[in-house]
Design an enzyme around this catalytic site. Sequence first.
Site, short mmCIF file in Angstrom:
data_model
loop_
_atom_site.label_atom_id
_atom_site.label_comp_id
_atom_site.label_asym_id
_atom_site.label_seq_id
_atom_site.Cartn_x
_atom_site.Cartn_y
_atom_site.Cartn_z
CD GLU A 268 -2.79 -1.24 -0.02
OE1 GLU A 268 -3.17 -0.20 -0.58
OE2 GLU A 268 -3.03 -2.37 -0.46
CD1 TRP A 271 -1.31 -0.59 -3.88
CD2 TRP A 271 -1.68 0.49 -5.82
NE1 TRP A 271 -1.83 -1.49 -4.80
CE2 TRP A 271 -2.07 -0.84 -5.99
CE3 TRP A 271 -1.81 1.36 -6.89
CZ2 TRP A 271 -2.59 -1.34 -7.19
CZ3 TRP A 271 -2.32 0.88 -8.10
CH2 TRP A 271 -2.70 -0.46 -8.23
CD1 TRP A 300 -17.36 11.44 -18.37
CD2 TRP A 300 -18.35 9.61 -17.55
NE1 TRP A 300 -16.37 10.49 -18.19
CE2 TRP A 300 -16.95 9.36 -17.68
CE3 TRP A 300 -19.16 8.59 -17.04
CZ2 TRP A 300 -16.37 8.14 -17.33
CZ3 TRP A 300 -18.57 7.38 -16.68
CH2 TRP A 300 -17.20 7.16 -16.84
CG ASN A 335 -8.65 1.48 -0.16
OD1 ASN A 335 -8.56 2.43 -0.94
ND2 ASN A 335 -8.40 0.23 -0.53
CD1 TRP A 353 -13.12 10.02 -15.07
CD2 TRP A 353 -11.70 11.00 -13.65
NE1 TRP A 353 -12.10 10.56 -15.82
CE2 TRP A 353 -11.22 11.18 -14.96
CE3 TRP A 353 -10.96 11.52 -12.59
CZ2 TRP A 353 -10.04 11.86 -15.26
CZ3 TRP A 353 -9.78 12.20 -12.87
CH2 TRP A 353 -9.33 12.37 -14.19
CD1 TRP A 376 -11.32 10.13 -6.67
CD2 TRP A 376 -13.12 9.41 -7.80
NE1 TRP A 376 -12.41 10.23 -5.83
CE2 TRP A 376 -13.52 9.80 -6.50
CE3 TRP A 376 -14.08 8.92 -8.67
CZ2 TRP A 376 -14.85 9.71 -6.07
CZ3 TRP A 376 -15.40 8.84 -8.25
CH2 TRP A 376 -15.77 9.22 -6.97
#
Length: 456
Positions: A268, A271, A300, A335, A353, A376
């Site tokens: 993590e 990440w 969208w 998360n 988004w 996102w």
Amino acid sequence: MTAVVWFRNDLRSLDHRALSAACANHDTVRGLYLLCPAQLDEHIIAPIRRHYLRRALDELGRQLGEIGIVFDIIDVGHFRNIDDQLSAYCRQHHVDTVYAHREWLLDEMRRDDGCLEKNIPLQLIDDSLLSPLEIAKGDGGPYKVFTPFSRRSRDHLAAKFPTCLRRPQAMAKAVSNPACPVFGEERDSSLWPASQDALLDQLRDFCAERADDYREARDFPELDDTSRLSAALSFGLLSPRQCLARLQQECGEAIWDGNSGAGTWFNELLWREFYRHVAYHFPKVVRGRAFQTYTENIPWPNNQALFEAWQEGRTGYPIVDAGMRQLRESGWMHNRLRMITASFLCKDLHIDWRWGERHFMENLIDGDFCSNNGGWQWAASTGTDAAPYFRIFNPTTQGQRFDAKGEFIQRYVPELRHLSGKALHQPPESDIYPAPIVEHKEVRQITLALFKNVRD
Ligand SMILES: Cc1cc2nc3c(=O)[nH]c(=O)nc-3n(C[C@H](O)[C@H](O)[C@H](O)COP(=O)(O)OP(=O)(O)OC[C@H]3O[C@@H](n4cnc5c(N)ncnc54)[C@H](O)[C@@H]3O)c2cc1C
């Protein structure tokens, strides 16, 4: 002559390379923070995060004061004034070196270039990442996929495990630094520790007591078994090096095993690094663009009423509503719920988004451009390593799987406290809780079409 340490998103005195270098090379050292309220507005800083930042600055002033370092907080108004104000500060205090940690987002790099052009004696030090930005694929290009990036980063770190720096020795008699003034709308953040001792305890407790089980526990919001260190990491109250070093101290060789709890937590942290690499190497994401260019063409529909229902946690999908209400009430979201609610916004409500990215920044205490943008774009299938667009979370089964007994849901959606089992995850229509605002099976088909229509 005097050195100044220009603090940015590295608000700590322990394990701080720039501070250590300044103290080693100079007899007089000052600390400086340049406050840009207008820029904080532009970059969207949530009121709870603003309060946390002010507390963090007070804490840093206290830490520096203990070692005899004066800490100045100067309100420069706007980013573009920084070079002039910093020049004036250097003249006023006879500063011959300004030490700072390098930052790599576009605005920040331009700001530093501007200072260098004005002949400010700025010495930039690489400090903020575990994985150097130069890490590259075999062909020399930057990584676009997380797994090989993390493998390469681990190899790098195994060969050269980072060591943390101590706090420098006192430079002079202790001084008392003034408190940071209020600089905009705030929301109380006092449930989030900002003091160094409390954060070190929190890190130690997590690594010693909970890291082993992290792999199994991290996906269940009710267990609340993640570290909750993201806000501290985002302002640099702790360094990722401190996190990794503590993890190794408590869990030993297990950190290198990707299937262990400690190895998963290490991942993590990587990440977080990965999304920083992405923002540096692909600056279009910093300019609000999708990483996958073709997805820029998705029309969208962006229905405002659906967006508001999502923001307010009244979509009729209990796990989504619980997550959105957790964000609203606490300024933080687990998360797993960030993944579910983000997926729901894009793939069930068909909202861009970027709307969700902004809403998160407006509310999160840990709102961090790179991690938020990366999260996102992952959820919307527009980013690197994107979840394939046809992998669409079913919000009901996600709730059943990750909050089977509905304890988390019932905490944040009290209207559902009288329900249990299947009914809790698919509540019957009632006056107190809305029916689902969209039918998942139907909107799923629309999502597939939205993506298919714009693919090459
Ligand atoms: C849509 C979306 C938006 C997000 N926005 C943010 C954000 O603004 N700021 C932020 O810090 N994180 C963000 N994340 C990542 C993640 O949700 C949070 O870092 C995590 O929930 C913070 O809780 P923790 O400190 O207990 O994490 P832990 O599970 O204890 O993880 C330890 C640390 O690793 C980092 N980390 C963990 N997961 C991720 C991840 N997926 N991506 C990047 N870093 C990670 C964080 O710094 C975290 O503190 C987002 C994820 C998604 C899906």
